[in-house]
Write a protein that holds these residues in place. Structure first.
Motif: not given
Length: 94
Positions: A24-30
């Motif tokens: 996952l991208k950082d934006s998806e984790l957040l």
């Protein structure tokens, strides 16, 4: 575009389950932490904006007050982000 309008394979939670957290991208984790976006902005877009504003380790050091003044985040979401980073710091110390 709303998250529910995305193919299931592109939704952050479903992607985590299917492909693993490391994909996952950082934006998806957040986005998983935030759960919902704000008016006119889906949660992945909101997450991207937050990460852009608090680049680098800025988000990990952001206060509840700073987060609340960003993109319409409320106290609950701001507290969740701060608590998540604090938990990570504590676990890394052990």
């Amino acid at each position: 575009m709303k998250i529910k309008d995305l193919p299931k394979s592109d939704r952050p939670r479903e992607k985590l389950v299917a492909k693993g957290v490391e994909n996952l991208k950082d934006s998806e984790l957040l986005a998983i932490l935030l759960r919902t976006g704000s008016e006119g902005v889906n949660v992945v877009e909101l997450s991207s904006k937050i990460l852009k504003k608090f680049s680098g380790v800025g988000l990990a050091k952001a206060s509840v007050k700073e987060l609340k003044s960003t993109f319409g985040l409320g106290a609950a979401k701001a507290c969740e982000i701060v608590a998540c980073f604090e938990l990570g710091r504590r676990l890394l110390q052990n």
